[in-house]
Design a protein around this motif. Structure first.
Motif, mmCIF file in Angstrom:
data_model
loop_
_atom_site.group_PDB
_atom_site.id
_atom_site.type_symbol
_atom_site.label_atom_id
_atom_site.label_comp_id
_atom_site.label_asym_id
_atom_site.label_seq_id
_atom_site.Cartn_x
_atom_site.Cartn_y
_atom_site.Cartn_z
ATOM 1 N N TYR A 240 43.440 45.285 38.324
ATOM 2 C CA TYR A 240 44.278 46.423 38.721
ATOM 3 C C TYR A 240 43.459 47.475 39.485
ATOM 4 N N LYS A 241 42.265 47.772 38.989
ATOM 5 C CA LYS A 241 41.446 48.806 39.619
ATOM 6 C C LYS A 241 41.039 48.420 41.044
ATOM 7 N N HIS A 242 40.875 47.111 41.286
ATOM 8 C CA HIS A 242 40.506 46.658 42.629
ATOM 9 C C HIS A 242 41.687 46.787 43.584
ATOM 10 N N VAL A 243 42.884 46.532 43.074
ATOM 11 C CA VAL A 243 44.091 46.701 43.886
ATOM 12 C C VAL A 243 44.238 48.163 44.287
ATOM 13 N N ILE A 244 43.936 49.080 43.360
ATOM 14 C CA ILE A 244 43.980 50.513 43.662
ATOM 15 C C ILE A 244 42.984 50.841 44.774
ATOM 16 N N GLN A 245 41.781 50.293 44.684
ATOM 17 C CA GLN A 245 40.760 50.526 45.716
ATOM 18 C C GLN A 245 41.234 50.016 47.075
ATOM 19 N N CYS A 246 41.821 48.824 47.086
ATOM 20 C CA CYS A 246 42.339 48.258 48.331
ATOM 21 C C CYS A 246 43.410 49.165 48.929
ATOM 22 N N PRO B 228 44.390 59.332 51.500
ATOM 23 C CA PRO B 228 44.542 58.453 50.331
ATOM 24 C C PRO B 228 45.127 59.208 49.150
ATOM 25 N N ASP B 229 46.158 58.622 48.538
ATOM 26 C CA ASP B 229 46.870 59.274 47.438
ATOM 27 C C ASP B 229 46.971 58.304 46.260
ATOM 28 N N ASN B 230 46.284 58.625 45.173
ATOM 29 C CA ASN B 230 46.270 57.759 43.998
ATOM 30 C C ASN B 230 47.670 57.503 43.453
ATOM 31 N N ASN B 231 48.510 58.535 43.447
ATOM 32 C CA ASN B 231 49.848 58.380 42.894
ATOM 33 C C ASN B 231 50.686 57.380 43.690
ATOM 34 N N VAL B 232 50.577 57.442 44.996
ATOM 35 C CA VAL B 232 51.309 56.508 45.864
ATOM 36 C C VAL B 232 50.843 55.084 45.607
ATOM 37 N N VAL B 233 49.539 54.889 45.587
ATOM 38 C CA VAL B 233 48.984 53.548 45.413
ATOM 39 C C VAL B 233 49.308 52.995 44.025
ATOM 40 N N LYS B 234 49.271 53.847 43.012
ATOM 41 C CA LYS B 234 49.585 53.392 41.655
ATOM 42 C C LYS B 234 51.044 52.962 41.525
ATOM 43 N N ARG B 235 51.939 53.681 42.211
ATOM 44 C CA ARG B 235 53.352 53.289 42.173
ATOM 45 C C ARG B 235 53.530 51.904 42.778
ATOM 46 N N MET B 236 52.819 51.671 43.861
ATOM 47 C CA MET B 236 52.878 50.353 44.491
ATOM 48 C C MET B 236 52.296 49.289 43.569
ATOM 49 N N ALA B 237 51.113 49.565 43.009
ATOM 50 C CA ALA B 237 50.425 48.591 42.156
ATOM 51 C C ALA B 237 51.251 48.252 40.918
ATOM 52 N N ASP B 238 51.948 49.220 40.394
ATOM 53 C CA ASP B 238 52.761 48.993 39.187
ATOM 54 C C ASP B 238 53.909 48.023 39.436
ATOM 55 N N ASP B 239 54.298 47.868 40.692
ATOM 56 C CA ASP B 239 55.394 46.953 41.028
ATOM 57 C C ASP B 239 54.909 45.545 41.378
ATOM 58 N N LEU B 240 53.603 45.350 41.425
ATOM 59 C CA LEU B 240 53.048 44.031 41.753
ATOM 60 C C LEU B 240 52.984 43.156 40.505
ATOM 61 N N ILE B 241 52.784 41.868 40.724
ATOM 62 C CA ILE B 241 52.721 40.905 39.618
ATOM 63 C C ILE B 241 51.267 40.740 39.168
ATOM 64 N N PHE B 242 51.056 40.841 37.841
ATOM 65 C CA PHE B 242 49.729 40.650 37.266
ATOM 66 C C PHE B 242 49.806 39.609 36.147
ATOM 67 N N PHE B 243 48.679 39.034 35.825
ATOM 68 C CA PHE B 243 48.622 38.071 34.719
ATOM 69 C C PHE B 243 47.364 38.349 33.894
ATOM 70 N N PRO B 244 47.320 37.939 32.609
ATOM 71 C CA PRO B 244 48.425 37.381 31.818
ATOM 72 C C PRO B 244 49.597 38.363 31.745
ATOM 73 N N LYS B 245 50.782 37.832 31.530
ATOM 74 C CA LYS B 245 52.005 38.615 31.632
ATOM 75 C C LYS B 245 52.002 39.854 30.726
ATOM 76 N N GLY B 246 51.536 39.707 29.513
ATOM 77 C CA GLY B 246 51.543 40.828 28.577
ATOM 78 C C GLY B 246 50.511 41.885 28.909
ATOM 79 N N GLU B 247 49.297 41.447 29.271
ATOM 80 C CA GLU B 247 48.197 42.394 29.492
ATOM 81 C C GLU B 247 48.139 42.953 30.918
ATOM 82 N N ARG B 248 48.663 42.216 31.896
ATOM 83 C CA ARG B 248 48.637 42.649 33.307
ATOM 84 C C ARG B 248 47.227 43.062 33.740
ATOM 85 N N VAL B 249 46.310 42.116 33.683
ATOM 86 C CA VAL B 249 44.917 42.403 34.033
ATOM 87 C C VAL B 249 44.584 41.990 35.456
#
Length: 310
Positions: free
Chosen positions: A254-260, A272-293
């Protein structure tokens, strides 16, 4: 000079001077490589002080291997064989970006240089003879040529074997030396295995930065060798140890996606706006499903998705 010039003794002085000026103008406009394939000391800082370790987010293993392998190869005036790198990992982990970074720091015109050759398996449908001639003709023009083979996992079985002679320890083949060339293979093959090793480190409570090349390379090469869809299936390129490094690209967190995302915003001309990027990152798919790492698509979709959140 890094680009082949025929013996000028048989031509007039006028033609000779014209040819020399023409070739020099090409070299100054297209590449940073110098006479006899040698690079001036002042140019060697391009990779030694290079920011690949900061631009290639989350890829400490790949960054270290590429940094040392390419720098050492470019410093050598007479390498024994071409440099062959095989970059493996999940979609969006930075394989294409890494190959671009290498080109950008060797050639003045970067990926647009006439000495950088991108071969896309899905865009090109070559015959073995065409592929061999394509490589031979380009290296004959410039020994310091770079060849990037994208989507190796879609390569027809056996096709890559046709270029084996050019990757081997040979002085000259039909009057052409390939020892100063760079071959880079990009593939998703082996990505699942790399992800599993990375996840095991995470589940064991170990830091990502503890992962080393030795934890992945042998198993990665074997995985690719035995995978019918890797482009390297039972190929002699692996048997004969012609691939110098199998470079693993770890799944991004997740932290690398924020950096990107922050870097992409800056590249778009936005603050660069952390809030904007975090909103985007929160809508992406992460795995494992429960932990979203780990990100399922890495940083691949960020450039287009950001427009929706800005």
């Amino acid at each position: 000079m890094p680009c082949h010039v025929n013996n000028p003794c048989a031509v007039s002085l006028y033609i000779y001077i014209t040819l020399v000026l023409f070739v020099v103008s090409i070299l100054l406009g297209s590449a940073r490589v110098w006479h006899n394939g040698k690079i001036p000391k002042r140019m060697l800082i391009w990779l030694k002080n290079y920011d690949i370790e900061t631009k290639l987010y989350g890829q400490h293993v790949a960054a270290q291997v590429i940094l040392k392998a390419v720098t050492g190869f470019m410093e050598s005036e007479n390498p024994k064989k071409p440099l062959v790198l095989s970059l493996h990992g999940w979609t969006g982990t930075g394989k294409n970006f890494a190959s671009q970074l290498i080109a950008e720091n060797i050639y003045k015109k970067k990926m647009r240089s006439r000495f950088v050759h991108l071969f896309s398996v899905t865009a090109h449908f070559p015959h073995k003879t065409w592929l061999q001639e394509w490589i031979r003709s380009n290296v004959a023009i410039c020994p310091r040529s770079m060849f990037i083979f994208d989507e190796m996992d879609k390569m027809p079985p056996g096709l890559i074997v046709s270029i084996k002679p050019y990757l081997d320890f040979s002085d000259y083949l039909d009057g052409v030396s390939y020892r100063q060339a760079i071959f880079i293979f990009l593939s998703n093959a082996g990505g699942k295995m790399i992800n599993e090793v990375t996840m095991k480190f995470w589940r064991d409570g170990r830091e990502r930065e503890e992962i080393q090349l030795k934890d992945l390379e042998t198993e990665l090469s074997q995985s690719v060798f035995n995978n019918e869809d890797s482009g390297f299936w039972h190929t002699s390129l692996i048997d004969k140890k012609l691939v110098d490094f199998f470079v693993p690209f770890l799944p991004l967190e997740y932290k690398h996606v924020i950096q990107c995302g922050l870097t992409e915003m800056a590249g778009m001309g936005h603050t660069p706006d952390n809030n904007v990027v975090k909103r985007m990152a929160d809508d992406l798919i992460f795995f494992p499903k429960g932990e979203r790492v780990f990100s399922d698509q890495g940083c691949k979709l960020i450039a287009n998705k950001l427009h929706f959140y800005i």
